[in-house]
Design an enzyme around this catalytic site. Structure first.
Site, PDB file in Angstrom:
ATOM      1  N   HIS A  67       0.976  -1.215  -0.030  1.00 37.74           N
ATOM      2  CA  HIS A  67      -0.112   0.248  -0.060  1.00 37.74           C
ATOM      3  C   HIS A  67       1.033   1.205  -0.068  1.00 37.74           C
ATOM      4  O   HIS A  67       2.261   1.028   0.204  1.00 37.74           O
ATOM      5  CB  HIS A  67      -0.663  -0.106   1.166  1.00 37.74           C
ATOM      6  CG  HIS A  67      -1.972  -1.135   1.171  1.00 37.74           C
ATOM      7  ND1 HIS A  67      -2.969  -1.171   2.173  1.00 37.74           N
ATOM      8  CD2 HIS A  67      -2.116  -2.013   0.083  1.00 37.74           C
ATOM      9  CE1 HIS A  67      -3.872  -2.462   1.586  1.00 37.74           C
ATOM     10  NE2 HIS A  67      -3.380  -2.700   0.577  1.00 37.74           N
ATOM     11  N   GLU A  69       1.209   3.893   1.933  1.00 37.53           N
ATOM     12  CA  GLU A  69       2.032   4.251   3.213  1.00 37.53           C
ATOM     13  C   GLU A  69       3.196   3.427   3.501  1.00 37.53           C
ATOM     14  O   GLU A  69       4.203   4.028   3.546  1.00 37.53           O
ATOM     15  CB  GLU A  69       1.343   3.634   4.551  1.00 37.53           C
ATOM     16  CG  GLU A  69      -0.352   4.503   4.258  1.00 37.53           C
ATOM     17  CD  GLU A  69      -1.286   3.713   3.738  1.00 37.53           C
ATOM     18  OE1 GLU A  69      -1.202   3.097   2.944  1.00 37.53           O
ATOM     19  OE2 GLU A  69      -2.282   3.646   4.303  1.00 37.53           O
ATOM     20  N   CYS A  96      -5.363   1.046   6.442  1.00 41.41           N
ATOM     21  CA  CYS A  96      -6.164   0.028   6.534  1.00 41.41           C
ATOM     22  C   CYS A  96      -5.411  -0.457   7.907  1.00 41.41           C
ATOM     23  O   CYS A  96      -4.559  -0.414   8.403  1.00 41.41           O
ATOM     24  CB  CYS A  96      -6.039  -1.079   5.332  1.00 41.41           C
ATOM     25  SG  CYS A  96      -4.341  -1.668   5.394  1.00 41.41           S
ATOM     26  N   CYS A 105      -1.585  -1.630   7.235  1.00 41.66           N
ATOM     27  CA  CYS A 105      -0.931  -0.319   7.220  1.00 41.66           C
ATOM     28  C   CYS A 105      -0.345   0.316   8.619  1.00 41.66           C
ATOM     29  O   CYS A 105       0.387   1.037   8.908  1.00 41.66           O
ATOM     30  CB  CYS A 105      -1.475   0.649   6.211  1.00 41.66           C
ATOM     31  SG  CYS A 105      -1.143  -0.039   4.660  1.00 41.66           S
ATOM     32  N   ARG A 211      -2.312 -11.409 -16.325  1.00 39.45           N
ATOM     33  CA  ARG A 211      -2.842 -12.821 -15.607  1.00 39.45           C
ATOM     34  C   ARG A 211      -2.239 -13.112 -14.546  1.00 39.45           C
ATOM     35  O   ARG A 211      -2.976 -13.605 -13.508  1.00 39.45           O
ATOM     36  CB  ARG A 211      -2.459 -13.993 -16.691  1.00 39.45           C
ATOM     37  CG  ARG A 211      -3.335 -13.924 -17.823  1.00 39.45           C
ATOM     38  CD  ARG A 211      -2.660 -15.202 -18.834  1.00 39.45           C
ATOM     39  NE  ARG A 211      -3.417 -15.298 -19.962  1.00 39.45           N
ATOM     40  CZ  ARG A 211      -3.138 -15.972 -20.917  1.00 39.45           C
ATOM     41  NH1 ARG A 211      -1.942 -16.917 -20.927  1.00 39.45           N
ATOM     42  NH2 ARG A 211      -3.872 -16.209 -21.981  1.00 39.45           N
ATOM     43  N   LEU A 231      -3.600 -20.931 -20.903  1.00 37.72           N
ATOM     44  CA  LEU A 231      -4.096 -19.710 -19.865  1.00 37.72           C
ATOM     45  C   LEU A 231      -3.144 -19.713 -18.733  1.00 37.72           C
ATOM     46  O   LEU A 231      -3.663 -19.550 -17.482  1.00 37.72           O
ATOM     47  CB  LEU A 231      -5.496 -19.916 -19.674  1.00 37.72           C
ATOM     48  CG  LEU A 231      -6.584 -19.797 -20.678  1.00 37.72           C
ATOM     49  CD1 LEU A 231      -8.071 -19.862 -20.089  1.00 37.72           C
ATOM     50  CD2 LEU A 231      -6.390 -18.230 -21.287  1.00 37.72           C
ATOM     51  N   ARG A 234       3.197 -16.766 -17.603  1.00 33.56           N
ATOM     52  CA  ARG A 234       4.841 -16.894 -18.060  1.00 33.56           C
ATOM     53  C   ARG A 234       5.410 -15.810 -18.090  1.00 33.56           C
ATOM     54  O   ARG A 234       4.969 -14.696 -18.301  1.00 33.56           O
ATOM     55  CB  ARG A 234       4.846 -17.343 -19.590  1.00 33.56           C
ATOM     56  CG  ARG A 234       4.012 -18.665 -20.007  1.00 33.56           C
ATOM     57  CD  ARG A 234       3.848 -18.724 -21.134  1.00 33.56           C
ATOM     58  NE  ARG A 234       2.366 -18.465 -21.401  1.00 33.56           N
ATOM     59  CZ  ARG A 234       1.691 -18.513 -22.586  1.00 33.56           C
ATOM     60  NH1 ARG A 234       2.213 -18.613 -23.691  1.00 33.56           N
ATOM     61  NH2 ARG A 234       0.368 -18.118 -22.738  1.00 33.56           N
ATOM     62  N   GLU A 328     -11.154 -13.831 -20.465  1.00 34.17           N
ATOM     63  CA  GLU A 328     -10.473 -13.777 -21.968  1.00 34.17           C
ATOM     64  C   GLU A 328     -11.120 -14.818 -22.594  1.00 34.17           C
ATOM     65  O   GLU A 328     -11.003 -15.957 -22.668  1.00 34.17           O
ATOM     66  CB  GLU A 328      -9.064 -14.336 -21.366  1.00 34.17           C
ATOM     67  CG  GLU A 328      -7.922 -13.401 -21.071  1.00 34.17           C
ATOM     68  CD  GLU A 328      -6.643 -13.865 -21.157  1.00 34.17           C
ATOM     69  OE1 GLU A 328      -6.275 -13.814 -22.518  1.00 34.17           O
ATOM     70  OE2 GLU A 328      -5.584 -14.203 -20.181  1.00 34.17           O
ATOM     71  N   GLY A 330     -14.087 -15.387 -26.208  1.00 30.35           N
ATOM     72  CA  GLY A 330     -14.535 -14.913 -27.606  1.00 30.35           C
ATOM     73  C   GLY A 330     -15.744 -14.047 -27.541  1.00 30.35           C
ATOM     74  O   GLY A 330     -16.102 -13.723 -26.267  1.00 30.35           O
TER      75      GLY A 330
HETATM   76  N1  LIG Z   1      -9.103 -11.642 -29.843  1.00 25.36           N
HETATM   77  C1  LIG Z   1      -9.525 -12.350 -28.599  1.00 25.36           C
HETATM   78  O1  LIG Z   1      -8.986 -11.484 -27.674  1.00 25.36           O
HETATM   79  C2  LIG Z   1      -9.880 -13.880 -28.639  1.00 25.36           C
HETATM   80  C3  LIG Z   1     -10.107 -14.172 -27.191  1.00 25.36           C
HETATM   81  C4  LIG Z   1     -10.611 -15.469 -27.020  1.00 25.36           C
HETATM   82  C5  LIG Z   1     -11.243 -15.947 -28.019  1.00 25.36           C
HETATM   83  N2  LIG Z   1     -11.064 -15.377 -29.441  1.00 25.36           N
HETATM   84  C6  LIG Z   1     -11.558 -16.094 -30.847  1.00 25.36           C
HETATM   85  O2  LIG Z   1     -13.160 -16.147 -30.564  1.00 25.36           O
HETATM   86  C7  LIG Z   1     -13.628 -17.136 -31.420  1.00 25.36           C
HETATM   87  C8  LIG Z   1     -14.377 -17.941 -30.384  1.00 25.36           C
HETATM   88  O3  LIG Z   1     -15.405 -17.511 -30.053  1.00 25.36           O
HETATM   89  P1  LIG Z   1     -16.734 -17.830 -29.183  1.00 25.36           P
HETATM   90  O4  LIG Z   1     -17.650 -16.880 -29.049  1.00 25.36           O
HETATM   91  O5  LIG Z   1     -17.423 -19.216 -29.948  1.00 25.36           O
HETATM   92  O6  LIG Z   1     -16.180 -18.284 -27.717  1.00 25.36           O
HETATM   93  P2  LIG Z   1     -16.326 -17.915 -26.246  1.00 25.36           P
HETATM   94  O7  LIG Z   1     -17.075 -16.657 -26.279  1.00 25.36           O
HETATM   95  O8  LIG Z   1     -15.008 -18.011 -25.706  1.00 25.36           O
HETATM   96  O9  LIG Z   1     -17.107 -19.159 -25.854  1.00 25.36           O
HETATM   97  C9  LIG Z   1     -18.584 -19.128 -26.204  1.00 25.36           C
HETATM   98  C10 LIG Z   1     -19.339 -20.206 -25.822  1.00 25.36           C
HETATM   99  O10 LIG Z   1     -19.526 -20.063 -24.018  1.00 25.36           O
HETATM  100  C11 LIG Z   1     -20.274 -20.713 -23.610  1.00 25.36           C
HETATM  101  N3  LIG Z   1     -21.264 -20.462 -22.676  1.00 25.36           N
HETATM  102  C12 LIG Z   1     -21.663 -20.368 -21.449  1.00 25.36           C
HETATM  103  N4  LIG Z   1     -22.361 -19.692 -20.953  1.00 25.36           N
HETATM  104  C13 LIG Z   1     -22.844 -18.664 -21.780  1.00 25.36           C
HETATM  105  C14 LIG Z   1     -23.471 -17.442 -21.604  1.00 25.36           C
HETATM  106  N5  LIG Z   1     -24.097 -17.128 -20.425  1.00 25.36           N
HETATM  107  N6  LIG Z   1     -23.511 -16.664 -22.765  1.00 25.36           N
HETATM  108  C15 LIG Z   1     -22.616 -17.143 -23.564  1.00 25.36           C
HETATM  109  N7  LIG Z   1     -21.813 -18.074 -23.853  1.00 25.36           N
HETATM  110  C16 LIG Z   1     -21.995 -19.049 -22.985  1.00 25.36           C
HETATM  111  C17 LIG Z   1     -21.553 -21.009 -24.821  1.00 25.36           C
HETATM  112  O11 LIG Z   1     -21.271 -22.531 -25.124  1.00 25.36           O
HETATM  113  P3  LIG Z   1     -22.447 -23.513 -24.901  1.00 25.36           P
HETATM  114  O12 LIG Z   1     -23.177 -23.509 -26.161  1.00 25.36           O
HETATM  115  O13 LIG Z   1     -21.878 -24.720 -24.627  1.00 25.36           O
HETATM  116  O14 LIG Z   1     -23.324 -22.888 -23.883  1.00 25.36           O
HETATM  117  C18 LIG Z   1     -20.635 -20.333 -25.804  1.00 25.36           C
HETATM  118  O15 LIG Z   1     -20.976 -20.856 -26.952  1.00 25.36           O
HETATM  119  C19 LIG Z   1     -12.326 -17.977 -31.580  1.00 25.36           C
HETATM  120  O16 LIG Z   1     -11.826 -17.673 -33.100  1.00 25.36           O
HETATM  121  C20 LIG Z   1     -11.070 -17.465 -30.794  1.00 25.36           C
HETATM  122  O17 LIG Z   1      -9.845 -17.234 -31.693  1.00 25.36           O
HETATM  123  C21 LIG Z   1     -10.247 -14.229 -29.584  1.00 25.36           C
END
Ligand SMILES: NC(=O)c1ccc[n+]([C@@H]2O[C@H](COP(=O)([O-])OP(=O)(O)OC[C@H]3O[C@@H](n4cnc5c(N)ncnc54)[C@H](OP(=O)(O)O)[C@@H]3O)[C@@H](O)[C@H]2O)c1
Length: 391
Positions: A67, A69, A96, A105, A211, A231, A234, A328, A330
């Site tokens: 912190h 302090e 704190c 602290c 991370r 994940l 490193r 992290e 999609g």
């Molecule tokens: N650029 C980046 O920072 C980054 C990061 C990570 C991924 N990506 C890319 O994203 C792509 C994958 O995307 P994505 O959208 O398919 O993956 P995602 O968002 O990681 O996973 C989606 C899955 O999460 C599950 N899920 C569970 N609870 C959910 C809820 N409440 N709401 C929504 N989903 C829920 C669902 O599967 P169920 O149908 O089984 O419920 C859904 O299909 C890949 O091409 C990857 O390379 C990019």
């Protein structure tokens, strides 16, 4: 403003309330530079005064680490100004008084031997408010409260964290991080970065550091199936408790040979939790196979479109003891978390990549109220950091 002298026995010269107020305001501004690294903790600055001059300054710089302090007292010791000449420790927030990720602290202040503490604001948490000040006074220190560093200015994120509703239904502080192309897609064209990488090595190193400063990393099954990420953190040197890795996987589709279960040498890999819909695995065979692969499998309730219910997920994360969580994922899971209002902070890397595949979160970013926004560069990438819903 009238100059008001604050007389404290034993000081080499009286303290002046006006200049203390100005110093507290300055420390608050400087402390805010660390807002995205400390959230949901408060931004705090501190200074040690000798004969009316600042001899050292310190800040809370990283969540879970020392912190302000403690930082200021160490800098004061290093300044070479002898302790007998230290008049006061000035700090923007009440010290704190309880053990958290670091010791209280108040202990560090008492051990330092300084006789006077000037405080810029009270702790907003009713469980702690006033306790640090009481402890210091009970130990014979002079404590002056000036209330010149309102948390609305220095740390809106900390007020939001201590909000009544949030304490009633606790959930972790969630930082959504993603990399996007110039058009806002999260997946690059197949010809770029092995069809997977958008941001440069400097940005990836920053994410590695981020991370190591969270309790858990959450991803979606879509990302596990398409990218097969580890994940991990490193390099692993100095990391005693690597963040847990949590896969939201409604129907238990996580492969048992996923790279999550195979850390590479030199990496720090936290435990793997696979969270699915209760009853998704009738026979229990998928859960058993994943458990044998090294995962802990949990069942939670679903939402009305048969995904996991994110309110349940965030409450579960809290019950696991996870307080600062990195999302992290999609675009599917990110959009669900953002729409539900469960993202507190964003970090978005935009790489110099035109086009891309999949949904874009660009329009979401344009439409959102991004608070305390910071735009910076990391190598060739543009980085946007901001809080959501903190005011
Ligand atoms: N650029 C980046 O920072 C980054 C990061 C990570 C991924 N990506 C890319 O994203 C792509 C994958 O995307 P994505 O959208 O398919 O993956 P995602 O968002 O990681 O996973 C989606 C899955 O999460 C599950 N899920 C569970 N609870 C959910 C809820 N409440 N709401 C929504 N989903 C829920 C669902 O599967 P169920 O149908 O089984 O419920 C859904 O299909 C890949 O091409 C990857 O390379 C990019």
């Amino acid at each position: 403003m009238l100059r008001k002298e604050l007389h404290v026995a034993g000081l080499t010269q009286p303290l002046d309330a006006q200049s203390l107020g100005a110093l507290l305001a300055e420390l608050g501004v400087e402390a805010r530079a660390h807002r995205f690294e400390v959230a949901p903790n408060p931004c705090v600055g501190a200074a040690v005064l000798a004969a009316g001059e600042v001899v050292a300054r310190g800040y809370h710089r990283v969540w879970g680490q020392e912190h302000a302090e403690v930082d200021a007292l160490r800098a004061a010791r290093e300044s070479g100004v002898p302790l007998e000449r230290w008049d006061a420790l000035v700090v923007t927030l009440e010290p704190c008084s309880s053990q958290g990720k670091t010791p209280p602290c108040t202990e560090a202040i008492l051990a330092a031997g300084i006789g006077c503490v000037v405080v810029g604001s009270f702790d907003p948490d009713p469980r702690h408010r006033g306790k640090g000040i009481e402890q210091l006074r009970a130990a014979g220190l002079e404590v002056i409260v000036l209330e010149a560093s309102p948390l609305e200015n220095t740390s809106p994120q900390f007020l939001s964290w201590n909000d009544f509703e949030r304490r009633r239904r606790p959930r972790p502080w969630i930082i959504a991080k993603w990399a996007q192309t110039l058009t806002g897609q999260l997946t690059p064209p197949k010809s770029v970065g092995e069809g997977r990488w958008i941001s440069g090595s400097g940005s990836q190193a920053e994410v590695g550091l981020l991370r190591s400063r969270v309790d858990a990393i959450v991803t979606g099954i879509g990302t596990v199936l398409s990218d097969d990420p580890r994940l991990t953190v490193r390099p692993s040197a100095g990391i005693t408790a690597p963040p847990a890795r949590v896969v939201l996987d409604t129907a238990l589709r996580t492969p048992t040979d996923a790279r999550l279960f195979h850390a590479e040498p030199g990496e720090a890999a936290g435990p793997v939790h696979v969270v699915s819909l209760t009853g998704a695995d009738f026979s229990g065979s998928r859960a058993l196979a994943l458990t044998e692969a090294g995962a802990q499998v949990h069942g939670l309730r679903g939402d009305d479109v048969h995904h996991l219910n994110l309110r349940e997920v965030t409450a579960w994360l809290w019950r696991q003891g996870f307080r600062r969580v990195l999302l992290e994922a999609g675009p599917t899971l990110l959009a669900s978390f953002l729409d539900a209002g469960f993202v507190d902070q964003v970090r978005v890397y935009t790489g110099p990549v035109p086009g891309g595949r999949g949904e874009s979160l660009g329009s979401w970013l344009v439409a959102s109220a991004l608070e305390e926004r910071l735009d910076r560069e990391c190598g060739e990438d543009q980085v946007l950091e901001a809080f959501l819903h903190v005011r």
